[in-house]
Motif scaffolding. Structure first.
Motif, PDB file in Angstrom:
ATOM      1  N   UNK A 269      12.064 -69.605   2.519  1.00  0.00           N
ATOM      2  CA  UNK A 269      12.887 -70.370   1.582  1.00  0.00           C
ATOM      3  C   UNK A 269      12.313 -71.763   1.348  1.00  0.00           C
ATOM      4  N   UNK A 270      12.475 -72.214   0.143  1.00  0.00           N
ATOM      5  CA  UNK A 270      12.043 -73.559  -0.190  1.00  0.00           C
ATOM      6  C   UNK A 270      12.944 -74.603   0.431  1.00  0.00           C
ATOM      7  N   UNK A 271      12.378 -75.780   0.694  1.00  0.00           N
ATOM      8  CA  UNK A 271      13.176 -76.858   1.294  1.00  0.00           C
ATOM      9  C   UNK A 271      14.380 -77.214   0.439  1.00  0.00           C
ATOM     10  N   UNK A 272      14.261 -77.052  -0.859  1.00  0.00           N
ATOM     11  CA  UNK A 272      15.351 -77.394  -1.769  1.00  0.00           C
ATOM     12  C   UNK A 272      15.763 -76.211  -2.636  1.00  0.00           C
ATOM     13  N   UNK A 273      15.567 -75.016  -2.094  1.00  0.00           N
ATOM     14  CA  UNK A 273      16.035 -73.837  -2.796  1.00  0.00           C
ATOM     15  C   UNK A 273      14.908 -72.923  -3.223  1.00  0.00           C
ATOM     16  N   UNK A 274      15.297 -71.681  -3.558  1.00  0.00           N
ATOM     17  CA  UNK A 274      14.335 -70.697  -4.008  1.00  0.00           C
ATOM     18  C   UNK A 274      13.685 -69.952  -2.860  1.00  0.00           C
ATOM     19  N   UNK A 275      12.914 -68.916  -3.214  1.00  0.00           N
ATOM     20  CA  UNK A 275      12.301 -68.062  -2.205  1.00  0.00           C
ATOM     21  C   UNK A 275      10.846 -67.762  -2.542  1.00  0.00           C
ATOM     22  N   UNK A 276      10.101 -67.442  -1.487  1.00  0.00           N
ATOM     23  CA  UNK A 276       8.762 -66.888  -1.596  1.00  0.00           C
ATOM     24  C   UNK A 276       8.763 -65.581  -0.818  1.00  0.00           C
ATOM     25  N   UNK A 277       8.432 -64.478  -1.531  1.00  0.00           N
ATOM     26  CA  UNK A 277       8.368 -63.180  -0.871  1.00  0.00           C
ATOM     27  C   UNK A 277       6.955 -62.873  -0.393  1.00  0.00           C
ATOM     28  N   UNK A 278       6.885 -61.940   0.589  1.00  0.00           N
ATOM     29  CA  UNK A 278       5.591 -61.533   1.128  1.00  0.00           C
ATOM     30  C   UNK A 278       5.653 -60.033   1.372  1.00  0.00           C
ATOM     31  N   UNK A 279       4.697 -59.305   0.810  1.00  0.00           N
ATOM     32  CA  UNK A 279       4.636 -57.846   0.992  1.00  0.00           C
ATOM     33  C   UNK A 279       3.174 -57.448   1.103  1.00  0.00           C
TER      34      UNK A 279
END
Length: 776
Positions: free
Chosen positions: A633-643
């Motif tokens: 998760x971002x420090x101020x919101x949002x996401x980063x996925x990993x696959x």
């Protein structure tokens, strides 16, 4: 063997992804055998610590009455500062309470751009003299820390903080030095106005009228402002010339005082004239005085010497000697308006037989022996009126107003150097709490005022005063550009940041002669003038050499009249208060320059690199353990996925960003990465908000590619395309990132290229694969 190669491909893909642009691995030509070439997480993600902000000096010490011609500054050193900027404002008069007001930020001017020590000496007077007006001034200073190489600077020190008030003044010369003239046969008494900080005074004397040949005759303690010089009988009647020097606790001397003449009475000297009068001294003439006195009877030949002193200079000036009559008209061109003059007459008797000359004491100072010219008010200014279309004319009472019933005449002109026409006559005005008169009237371009003495049988009206003009209204619609490519081919600064354009409209109901532009990283303080002279156009290009990525500036534009006077400007705090949520555009006076393509990518890459540090699978030491899925998760919101998964004889890593934000920018232009800190600081915008994919694939031979597009919103909108990177044998074989940058309205910027780029790189929106890895 196939499995080992497959996992090697996975490791290569992950390694490429972890370095984002692949340079950390590609420049080293990483061997495909992971068992031989082990790279640690620290090696992958070590980034040299950079200094992003400098502290403001915590203490500022300014000398107060230490030197007669200079003021010394020292301040606490700031870590990582390579130099300091010194600014000064001068306050020339005291307020009604006898204090010096703290100057406005617009009053400060830079006096040293780069001071390389934590001390500075400001030379105010190179040759201090007794008549220097600067002894009555107070000087205020501000100091900012700078690091030119990193293009960062601190906020300036604040005068309202006692530890950094920065107020200083010169060690004054003794004023109003007077020596007795014929008051005694055995001594001459000197008096003077005490000097603050004096520990003692040095008394000098000479017999030469021009002051040369001075000899130190004595010293007295600093709590004593007089000295008695005993004279011998042989010295009676001899004119001595005195000067006084103050010495403070640090052993520093003041300048010499003005010269004062004195003498003791000689036995048999004539008496002083009586009834010395200035016949037209009560403001009835604007250029001359008529002086008279009673004759003195004595056995010798009698002449008279006429002397003059003033309310601003205690020194006695010889007006005329060897006068045989008892009247004199003083129309010297040295007579000035606004000053009270005092006249003294000395009897000089010459023995006709022996030619011996004896002199009387000076006549006494009386109300009748003083006079002042019919003078315009010394101070005259135009202030705002609460009524639209009106102004307040404010002036000091003309000299002698406590003795004469004056009225005032007001004149106006459409141009500064034009003919001034009578506007209103016989004005009395209303006395305000500062002891000045006020009069409200229609707003005009320029004003002058004169003093009227109805009772005068000579001149009834004084000459006109200095010119005064209203301070123009603030400019309207002050707008600063935000990541815009300006139409002209401006060159970026050393930090790859382009200039900012500030535009404004003239006031609706006013016509300023020019405008001054100020800049600050805060909306409420720290504003610095960015130009030496006002501009007459309605725009200004700020080529700020120290502008950096991620820092925006608030701009204040102040209107000035043709006299260079002005205080009214736009209010950045109001702009910020009316801003609609996170919209940078709504803060109109906020501006920052566009970036070169390379610099844009470096700033974008900060968020990408920081996001990948949060992943756990990517950084596991065993190849097979790198397979899997996770979300950070971002420090101020949002996401980063990993696959990460096997695909054919190779591997594929899918990494989607969704509204991902790691950094926000505060209203004070500070990059914030910690949500806890952001709760205490009002943040204004996302730095980079990421949406899209940053994916990697590779085969068993180590050949692969990156793919995907990431769209960015926030301070620097843009789109990054990864489809043109070439990966060969586990190393970058060329290619670039595709890049489009936009302004806040979504308009694509013109081509921005790094002018120092290798000429083989295309002049398009493309970024070399090595960019973004500097300092790793």
């Amino acid at each position: 063997m196939k499995i080992k190669k497959t996992f090697a491909a996975i490791s290569i893909s992950l390694s490429l992804l972890a370095s984002n642009s692949c340079a950390a691995w590609f420049q080293g030509k990483v061997d495909m055998d992971m068992d031989i070439n082990n790279i640690t997480i620290k090696d992958l993600f070590y980034v040299r610590e950079t200094i992003k902000k400098l502290d403001t000096p915590s203490q500022l010490f300014v000398s107060q009455g230490l030197h007669s011609g200079k003021i010394e500054l020292t301040w606490t050193k700031v870590d990582y500062a390579t130099s300091y900027r010194i600014e000064r404002a001068v306050v020339t008069s005291q307020n009604a309470q006898g204090n010096y007001n703290i100057p406005d930020e617009s009053d400060f001017n830079v006096i040293n751009e780069h001071c390389y020590d934590n001390s500075f000496t400001d030379i105010i007077l190179t040759n201090p003299q007794d008549k220097n007006e600067e002894y009555g001034y107070h000087y205020f200073y501000r100091v900012s820390a700078e690091n030119y190489d990193l293009s960062i600077e601190s906020e300036p020190t604040v005068c309202t903080d006692p530890s950094t008030r920065g107020e200083g003044w010169l060690f004054s010369v003794p004023l109003k030095v007077e020596a007795e003239k014929g008051k005694s046969t055995g001594q001459i008494k000197l008096t003077w106005q005490g000097v603050s900080g004096a520990s003692f005074y040095k008394i000098y004397r000479t017999e030469k009228e021009n002051g040369t040949g001075l000899e130190l005759i004595d010293k007295v303690y600093g709590n004593q402002n007089f000295y008695v010089n005993s004279v011998l009988s042989s010295e009676q009647g001899t004119e001595f010339y005195y000067k006084v020097v103050a010495t403070n606790n640090f052993g520093h001397d003041s300048a010499y005082s003005a010269i004062a003449m004195g003498y003791s009475l000689k036995e048999g000297a004539p008496v002083a004239p009586s009834e010395v009068k200035v016949l037209n001294g009560l403001g009835v003439n604007k250029a001359r005085f008529n002086i008279s006195w009673d004759a003195v009877s004595t056995s010798g030949e009698v002449t008279y010497s006429l002397y003059r002193s003033s309310s601003v200079d205690a020194a006695f000036t010889l007006v005329k000697s060897k006068l045989t009559s008892t009247t004199y008209i003083d129309e010297s061109n040295k007579l000035e308006p606004g000053i009270i003059y005092y006249y003294f007459v000395q009897t000089v008797s010459t023995n006709t037989t022996t030619q011996e000359v004896t002199k009387s004491p000076f006549s006494e100072k009386t109300e009748a022996s003083q006079g002042f010219l019919l003078s315009a008010p010394v101070e005259f200014e135009i202030a705002d009126s609460p009524l639209a279309g009106n102004v307040l004319l404010v002036w000091s009472p003309a000299v002698g107003s406590d003795l004469v019933d004056y009225t005032y005449n007001i004149y106006y002109s459409d141009t500064q150097d034009g003919v001034y026409t009578a506007l209103v006559s016989n004005v009395t005005g209303t006395l305000n709490e500062d002891g000045k008169y006020e009069f409200e009237y229609d707003k005009k371009n320029f004003y002058r005022i004169s003093t009227w003495n109805e009772a005068s049988a000579e001149d009834k009206e004084s000459n006109m005063s200095i010119i005064a003009a209203p301070v123009p209204d603030a400019p309207e619609n002050v707008v600063a550009s935000k990541t815009e490519r300006l139409e002209k081919e401006f060159v970026p600064n050393k930090n790859n940041v382009y200039p900012v354009r500030i535009t404004w409209d003239k006031p609706s109901n006013d016509n300023p002669a020019g405008y001054l532009v100020y800049r600050s990283t805060k909306p409420d303080s720290g504003f610095r003038k960015v130009m030496d002279e006002p501009v007459t156009s309605l725009e200004y290009i700020d080529n700020y050499d120290s502008a950096k990525s991620g820092i925006f500036y608030y701009y204040k534009v102040i209107s000035v009249n043709s006299l260079g006077q002005g205080k009214k400007g736009n209010n950045p705090e109001e702009d910020l208060a009316f801003a609609d949520g996170k919209s940078l555009k709504s803060v109109k006076c906020l501006g920052y320059g566009a970036l070169t393509a390379d610099q844009w990518f470096r700033e974008y890459n900060k968020t990408v690199m920081n996001s990948q540090k949060k992943l756990t699978y990517m950084h596991k030491p065993v190849d097979t353990d790198k397979l899997g899925k996770e979300t950070v998760y971002g420090n101020f919101g949002g996401t980063l996925g990993y696959d990460a998964h096997l695909k054919g004889l190779g591997a594929e890593i899918i990494m989607p960003y969704k509204d991902y934000v790691d950094y926000r920018v505060s209203t004070n232009s500070e990059l914030i990465a910690e949500p806890a800190k952001a709760e205490a600081i009002l943040t204004l915008t996302d730095y980079f908000l990421l949406n899209g994919n940053n994916d990697t694939t590779s085969n068993m031979s180590g050949n692969g590619s990156m793919s995907g597009t990431v769209k960015c919103q926030g301070m620097y909108p843009g789109t990054v395309n990864y489809g043109t990177l070439e990966i060969k044998a586990g190393a970058a074989g060329g290619g670039c990132y595709g890049l489009d940058t936009f302004d806040l309205d979504g308009n694509m910027l013109n081509v921005i290229t790094n002018m120092d780029r290798d000429k083989k790189i295309s002049d398009k929106h493309e970024v070399h694969w090595l960019v973004g890895e500097e300092g790793r």
